[in-house]
Design an enzyme around this catalytic site. Sequence first.
Site, mmCIF file in Angstrom:
data_model
loop_
_atom_site.group_PDB
_atom_site.id
_atom_site.type_symbol
_atom_site.label_atom_id
_atom_site.label_comp_id
_atom_site.label_asym_id
_atom_site.label_seq_id
_atom_site.Cartn_x
_atom_site.Cartn_y
_atom_site.Cartn_z
ATOM 1 N N HIS A 23 1.203 5.496 6.309
ATOM 2 C CA HIS A 23 0.942 6.109 5.002
ATOM 3 C C HIS A 23 1.147 7.614 5.113
ATOM 4 O O HIS A 23 1.369 8.145 6.203
ATOM 5 C CB HIS A 23 -0.477 5.766 4.550
ATOM 6 C CG HIS A 23 -0.670 4.290 4.379
ATOM 7 N ND1 HIS A 23 -1.160 3.490 5.375
ATOM 8 C CD2 HIS A 23 -0.390 3.478 3.346
ATOM 9 C CE1 HIS A 23 -1.177 2.224 4.969
ATOM 10 N NE2 HIS A 23 -0.716 2.185 3.734
ATOM 11 N N SER B 272 0.816 -1.215 0.000
ATOM 12 C CA SER B 272 0.000 0.000 0.000
ATOM 13 C C SER B 272 0.855 1.274 0.000
ATOM 14 O O SER B 272 0.359 2.349 -0.314
ATOM 15 C CB SER B 272 -0.931 0.005 1.212
ATOM 16 O OG SER B 272 -0.169 -0.074 2.407
ATOM 17 N N ASP C 280 -3.007 6.175 11.743
ATOM 18 C CA ASP C 280 -2.234 5.733 10.594
ATOM 19 C C ASP C 280 -0.952 6.571 10.545
ATOM 20 O O ASP C 280 -0.960 7.705 10.075
ATOM 21 C CB ASP C 280 -3.043 5.907 9.300
ATOM 22 C CG ASP C 280 -2.267 5.412 8.080
ATOM 23 O OD1 ASP C 280 -1.079 5.033 8.243
ATOM 24 O OD2 ASP C 280 -2.840 5.418 6.967
#
Length: 430
Positions: free
Chosen positions: A402, A155, A399
């Site tokens: 990312h 990702s 998160d």
Amino acid sequence: MANGSESIPPPDLNGTNPIRKLGPILPGGRRALALMLSTVVFVLVFSNYYPEQIQIFYGSPEPTDTYHQTAITGQGNNENCNLFNGTWVRDLRGPIYTNMTCPTMPNSKNCGKYGKPMDYANWRWMPQGCDMARFEPQLFLHIVQGKTLAFAGDSMGRNQMESLLCLLSQVESPTKVHSDTEDKFTTWHFRSHNFTLMALWTKFLVEESQREINGTLSQSHDMHLDKLDARLAASLHEINILVLSSSRWFFRTNYLYEKGKLIGCIYCSEDNITSFSVNSVIQRAFRTALSNLNSRPESRLQLTVVRTATPAHFENGVWDTGGTCNRTEPVGEGTTMTSAGELEIRNIQVEEANRAQKENNHKEGMNIEILDITKAMSMRPDGHPGLHWDNQWMRGYSDCSHWCLPGPIDMWNDLLLAVITKYRKNLEVQ
Ligand SMILES: *[C@@H]1O[C@H](CO)[C@@H](O)[C@H](O)[C@H]1NC(C)=O
Ligand SMILES: *[C@@H]1O[C@H](CO)[C@@H](O)[C@H](O)[C@H]1NC(C)=O
Ligand SMILES: *[C@@H]1O[C@H](CO)[C@@H](O)[C@H](O)[C@H]1NC(C)=O
Ligand SMILES: *[C@@H]1O[C@H](CO)[C@@H](O)[C@H](O)[C@H]1NC(C)=O
Ligand SMILES: *[C@@H]1O[C@H](CO)[C@@H](O)[C@H](O)[C@H]1NC(C)=O
Ligand SMILES: *[C@@H]1O[C@H](CO)[C@@H](O)[C@H](O)[C@H]1NC(C)=O
């Protein structure tokens, strides 16, 4: 804060080169002089345009070992710009795109929408001994006309594709031509440039399957360390430029195979299976991937780029123990927030890319480059989505892996533009 972080960014010089040579950072009025001089240098040196200017900043006429050593270790002086070593400096011009001008921005990266103060977008990467211009979507699309560029990885690779989509959509709106329910394999097309952009979910780069326990998918995998990922292999006939990355998924219980035989595992509890270190397995996976890319006759690959490990910035815990990332500024060089583990992985990736490049020397089409972002990103604990309660993406967890869009990850594509510009002639020939 890093030295020079308060300096005003130099004015935009005219011209379409992604990298400009700049003298050492000088205080006050001498700075203006340096800028004038660098403009002269720019005109003299860059009148031949491409790819000579790249040779200047890489300090080497060919992509050789010397280039890698120069670029990576920062040997030499300001004559040799080191793209991957530098500082983040204030840049109040604002990002090239916003969540209003990028229609493809995923919610999970739309940090502004979730109320994260946007100051993290007001910084620009300043490499040692040179300066990077703002990303030029038009130039990028021009070079990659008729080509296919794929991000193969997890990702984080997709995150870079999402950034590139936002940057390029300032010039042309892409059309999604393929996707699956989980967005693991997506393909976008820029029609007027006939440019195709893909994300290929290949989290280990080598062949793998998720283990099932009593009919339920488990968190562990069977990995074939001697086989290139089948989806990637099957796509090579259409890819011209490949950006490879991977590191996160290795850190779990995974079983390792060679020639179809179980040879060991990572983090497993069975006594009768040889235990391997994560690093040694990452090394094997990159070696297998890089040495198998061009062994296929149908491959259309012209350039492979290895993107190094990207650091996560959890503080006061990890992702599932309440770890957060709520800093609001970059950290200076002395306090880079990268675990030794990430740096070791970065070193392995660089080593394998260099090895593959040496082995492939003189083989047609087998150009290998490195996007060494580990150090730059280690200074950006402020650029992650963090905690968004109404965001389904992390279900209440922070998160800190990312990167927000727009944000520091856009710099990866500035570097990518620099790399593809270096190969512009090769890319345009075919
Ligand atoms: C990066 O630059 C700093 C400061 O000039 C220097 O101390 C360091 O050795 C450089 N690191 C690399 C990897 O080039
Ligand atoms: C875009 O970001 C701003 C904050 O910068 C936010 O107020 C707005 O709701 C966001 N809009 C969309 C469409 O996501
Ligand atoms: C677009 O590019 C592909 C290769 O990626 C090529 O096969 C095709 O002919 C091109 N189409 C046009 C209309 O140029
Ligand atoms: C799988 O199912 C069997 C029988 O229902 C059970 O005994 C066993 O503990 C299960 N294994 C795991 C790992 O859950
Ligand atoms: C390890 O031991 C288990 C039982 O304890 C057995 O099922 C398995 O086949 C053994 N694996 C190897 C590689 O010998
Ligand atoms: C950041 O998170 C920590 C917990 O990890 C918390 O103690 C602190 O107050 C937070 N800071 C801000 C500015 O929200």
